[in-house]
Enzyme design. Structure first.
Site, PDB file in Angstrom:
ATOM      1  N   LYS A  53     113.798  80.148  52.414  1.00 24.01           N
ATOM      2  CA  LYS A  53     114.276  78.455  53.420  1.00 24.01           C
ATOM      3  C   LYS A  53     113.402  78.798  54.536  1.00 24.01           C
ATOM      4  O   LYS A  53     112.049  77.485  54.332  1.00 24.01           O
ATOM      5  CB  LYS A  53     115.222  78.752  53.539  1.00 24.01           C
ATOM      6  CG  LYS A  53     116.465  78.445  53.390  1.00 24.01           C
ATOM      7  CD  LYS A  53     118.183  78.936  54.529  1.00 24.01           C
ATOM      8  CE  LYS A  53     118.917  78.769  53.006  1.00 24.01           C
ATOM      9  NZ  LYS A  53     120.164  79.515  54.280  1.00 24.01           N
ATOM     10  N   GLN A  97     121.854  82.132  59.571  1.00 24.83           N
ATOM     11  CA  GLN A  97     122.239  82.595  58.036  1.00 24.83           C
ATOM     12  C   GLN A  97     123.768  83.678  57.817  1.00 24.83           C
ATOM     13  O   GLN A  97     123.919  84.046  58.934  1.00 24.83           O
ATOM     14  CB  GLN A  97     120.939  83.993  57.465  1.00 24.83           C
ATOM     15  CG  GLN A  97     120.909  84.371  56.039  1.00 24.83           C
ATOM     16  CD  GLN A  97     121.464  82.833  55.051  1.00 24.83           C
ATOM     17  OE1 GLN A  97     120.438  82.088  55.271  1.00 24.83           O
ATOM     18  NE2 GLN A  97     122.087  83.129  54.030  1.00 24.83           N
ATOM     19  N   ASP A 120     122.707  72.595  59.151  1.00 22.13           N
ATOM     20  CA  ASP A 120     123.100  73.515  58.297  1.00 22.13           C
ATOM     21  C   ASP A 120     124.377  72.581  57.871  1.00 22.13           C
ATOM     22  O   ASP A 120     125.659  72.557  56.921  1.00 22.13           O
ATOM     23  CB  ASP A 120     123.730  74.546  58.282  1.00 22.13           C
ATOM     24  CG  ASP A 120     123.449  75.302  57.287  1.00 22.13           C
ATOM     25  OD1 ASP A 120     123.263  75.360  56.029  1.00 22.13           O
ATOM     26  OD2 ASP A 120     123.036  77.382  57.471  1.00 22.13           O
TER      27      ASP A 120
END
Ligand code: NAD
Length: 292
Positions: A53, A97, A120
């Site tokens: 990412k 994460q 997200d």
């Protein structure tokens, strides 16, 4: 033969579009979009995901910062990190994460992220906005699937979509998005899950099937009708007879593809789109900030 929905090519196009808009934002507002990523612990898969990412960001001109905390970090330490990023104007997107170590309350951490930086799309505010059709952040995987449908001109209005899987990050948001009165959307949506006695009974009536389960071979040729569109979100690693491993989806691709009108491969389907949409969401966060 079906149309193969090429996630790699589409993701490359989206990355190109994002890179152009990032350059424009830098030139017109002097703002470089920034994504901060938090990795707690040393899970090998999570470490690779976060590194990828970060690299994706650099490739399109988005600044990325990866902070690693040990697996022993306390919930308060994780939350303090997120709060510091919430207060930092140079940070436009925050990504924690998952999964977090078991002693940390994932929901509490996600709720701490400023919803305006929640690229997200997991914060309850963004989940709620999605539910009622307001602009927030769409989780990257459902967002990637919508882009695939749009850019391959796959009509959803008036169609019957069956989503298999009801997770908060894929199945549920995607089902909600496709049921809404907009494009892509306006579909009649059925959600199948572990409580569904006979999945095939539903999928056989579907114009579009999305499988987001994590079980290889769940969707067979018997599950689809001729001409259906098949979107395979699942990612499963299987071991072959010779001992090597391979990534596959939920769909028995070789058997299903000849019956489908369009299908996504695994790998090279939804996966790269998920990564590309994170960049798009980070850019969106920076643009919204610039307009404030
Ligand atoms: P999850 O485990 O949170 O949810 C799986 C869902 O599938 C659950 O809602 C469960 O009810 C349902 N399910 C499980 N077994 C079932 C069965 N036998 N029949 C019907 N439904 C069943 O998983 P998730 O995070 O939503 O991910 C699903 C899959 O998609 C995984 O393989 C994951 O690796 C993959 N994934 C891929 C991407 C991508 O970018 N391609 C992104 C996220 C997740």
């Amino acid at each position: 033969m079906p149309t193969i929905i090429d996630g790699n090519a589409l993701a490359a196009t989206i990355r190109g579009e994002v890179a152009e808009k990032v350059a424009d934002l830098v030139a017109t507002h002097g703002i470089t979009p920034g994504l901060n990523l938090l990795l707690v612990g040393e899970d090998p898969a999570s470490t690779v995901y976060v590194r990828n990412k970060g690299k994706d960001c650099e490739n399109v001109g988005i600044r990325s910062t990866i902070v690693r905390l040990p697996a022993t970090a306390t919930e308060d330490e994780v939350i303090a990190c997120v709060q510091a990023w919430n207060a930092d104007d140079s940070v436009h997107g925050i990504l924690v994460q998952l999964p977090l170590p078991k002693h940390i309350d994932e929901h509490r951490v996600l709720r701490t992220i400023d919803p305006e930086k929640d690229v997200d799309g997991f914060h309850p505010v963004n989940a709620g906005k999605l539910m009622i059709g307001l602009d927030g952040f769409i989780p990257c995987t459902p967002y990637g699937v919508l882009e695939m449908l749009t850019r391959y001109n796959i009509e959803t209005s008036g169609k019957h979509v069956v989503v298999v899987g009801r997770s908060n990050i894929v199945g549920k948001p995607l089902a909600m998005l496709l049921a809404q009165k907009r494009s892509p959307g306006n579909a009649t949506v059925t959600i199948c899950h572990t409580g569904t006695p006979d999945i095939a009974e539903h999928t056989r009536r579907a114009d579009i099937i999305v499988s987001a389960v994590g079980m290889h071979g769940l969707i067979t040729a018997d599950h689809i009708r001729d001409g259906a569109v098949v979107i395979d979100v699942g990612i499963n690693r299987i071991t072959l007879a010779d001992g090597t491993t391979k990534l596959v989806g939920d769909v028995d691709y070789a058997a299903v593809a000849p019956k489908a009108s369009a299908i996504t491969p695994v790998p090279g389907g939804v996966g790269p789109m998920t990564r590309a949409m994170l960049l798009q969401n980070t850019l969106t966060a920076a643009i919204r900030k610039a307009r404030q």
